[in-house]
Design an enzyme around this catalytic site. Sequence first.
Site, PDB file in Angstrom:
ATOM      1  N   ARG A   2      -9.956   1.482  -2.329  1.00  0.00           N
ATOM      2  CA  ARG A   2      -8.684   1.132  -1.695  1.00  0.00           C
ATOM      3  C   ARG A   2      -8.463   2.087  -0.530  1.00  0.00           C
ATOM      4  O   ARG A   2      -8.618   3.305  -0.691  1.00  0.00           O
ATOM      5  CB  ARG A   2      -7.548   1.241  -2.698  1.00  0.00           C
ATOM      6  CG  ARG A   2      -6.191   0.786  -2.172  1.00  0.00           C
ATOM      7  CD  ARG A   2      -5.172   0.747  -3.289  1.00  0.00           C
ATOM      8  NE  ARG A   2      -3.827   0.454  -2.800  1.00  0.00           N
ATOM      9  CZ  ARG A   2      -3.338  -0.751  -2.568  1.00  0.00           C
ATOM     10  NH1 ARG A   2      -4.110  -1.808  -2.782  1.00  0.00           N
ATOM     11  NH2 ARG A   2      -2.099  -0.932  -2.152  1.00  0.00           N
ATOM     12  N   HIS A  18     -19.755   8.831   0.847  1.00  0.00           N
ATOM     13  CA  HIS A  18     -20.181   7.519   1.341  1.00  0.00           C
ATOM     14  C   HIS A  18     -21.703   7.455   1.291  1.00  0.00           C
ATOM     15  O   HIS A  18     -22.379   8.427   1.679  1.00  0.00           O
ATOM     16  CB  HIS A  18     -19.695   7.319   2.778  1.00  0.00           C
ATOM     17  CG  HIS A  18     -20.014   5.963   3.320  1.00  0.00           C
ATOM     18  ND1 HIS A  18     -19.369   4.821   2.902  1.00  0.00           N
ATOM     19  CD2 HIS A  18     -20.933   5.563   4.243  1.00  0.00           C
ATOM     20  CE1 HIS A  18     -19.869   3.778   3.544  1.00  0.00           C
ATOM     21  NE2 HIS A  18     -20.811   4.204   4.358  1.00  0.00           N
ATOM     22  N   ASP A  22     -14.268   5.795   6.825  1.00  0.00           N
ATOM     23  CA  ASP A  22     -15.524   6.565   6.800  1.00  0.00           C
ATOM     24  C   ASP A  22     -15.714   7.368   8.082  1.00  0.00           C
ATOM     25  O   ASP A  22     -16.794   7.366   8.685  1.00  0.00           O
ATOM     26  CB  ASP A  22     -16.719   5.615   6.592  1.00  0.00           C
ATOM     27  CG  ASP A  22     -16.621   4.852   5.281  1.00  0.00           C
ATOM     28  OD1 ASP A  22     -16.082   5.406   4.311  1.00  0.00           O
ATOM     29  OD2 ASP A  22     -17.090   3.696   5.228  1.00  0.00           O
ATOM     30  N   ARG A  82       0.814  -1.217   0.000  1.00  0.00           N
ATOM     31  CA  ARG A  82       0.000   0.000   0.000  1.00  0.00           C
ATOM     32  C   ARG A  82       0.849   1.269   0.000  1.00  0.00           C
ATOM     33  O   ARG A  82       0.635   2.181  -0.791  1.00  0.00           O
ATOM     34  CB  ARG A  82      -0.935   0.006   1.222  1.00  0.00           C
ATOM     35  CG  ARG A  82      -1.983   1.105   1.192  1.00  0.00           C
ATOM     36  CD  ARG A  82      -2.857   1.056   2.429  1.00  0.00           C
ATOM     37  NE  ARG A  82      -3.315  -0.297   2.724  1.00  0.00           N
ATOM     38  CZ  ARG A  82      -4.338  -0.882   2.111  1.00  0.00           C
ATOM     39  NH1 ARG A  82      -4.994  -0.222   1.166  1.00  0.00           N
ATOM     40  NH2 ARG A  82      -4.701  -2.105   2.440  1.00  0.00           N
ATOM     41  N   ASN A 119     -14.109  12.320   0.436  1.00  0.00           N
ATOM     42  CA  ASN A 119     -14.739  11.058   0.042  1.00  0.00           C
ATOM     43  C   ASN A 119     -16.240  11.207   0.170  1.00  0.00           C
ATOM     44  O   ASN A 119     -16.731  12.034   0.956  1.00  0.00           O
ATOM     45  CB  ASN A 119     -14.262   9.911   0.946  1.00  0.00           C
ATOM     46  CG  ASN A 119     -14.828   8.576   0.515  1.00  0.00           C
ATOM     47  OD1 ASN A 119     -14.774   8.224  -0.662  1.00  0.00           O
ATOM     48  ND2 ASN A 119     -15.370   7.821   1.456  1.00  0.00           N
TER      49      ASN A 119
END
Length: 207
Positions: free
Chosen positions: A97, A115, A151, A71, A113
């Site tokens: 990812r 969600h 999240d 990663r 992000n």
Amino acid sequence: MKAEPLKRLGILLSGRGSNFLAIADQVRVGILKDVAEIAIVISNVEDAVGLERAGALGLPTALFVSKGRKRAEHDTDVAACLREHDVDLVILAGYMRLLSPEFITVFSNRILNIHPSLLPAFTGLDAQTQAFEYGCKVAGCTVHFVDEQLDHGTIVLQRSIPVLDDDDAHSLAERILAEEHIAYSEAIALVLSGDYRVEGRRFVRSR
């Protein structure tokens, strides 16, 4: 008066790029016009449809296949590409990812992000199905800053919809996706304006 330079977005995606295309539309003719430009679209999946769509739009693209790579090593390459393109804000648009702590540090408070739930409820995969099976009467989506927990980062914006009696998990997911396409560009515009402050976990608009 000299116009302000456009803020530069770096899009990370792994799949079809539905949210990316909605953002691209807003950059072209919507609330992000004269505010932002898409500097680079990056995928970690070789056959990601979103990458093909970005190329068709004439946008710069890059591929860094993550499968089989450590990663941190992979993220170092992605971060270098983003810096090379002078990216101001990193946008995760279906990027499947987890980011390394080192990557998050490099772009601290500059990664967004989206969600498909009203966080903090239903983190992780299949959030729409989780909400449906739990019997929620209200569902929605959340745009948040990215931190080292899944999240979890500060919430910028949420949009909610009622769960209808004739919904199933698929129809609910589709209706949430429509809200995502609105929410993401709104949140990007808010963050790029700089007219906010973060108090603890609260995103507070300055005006």
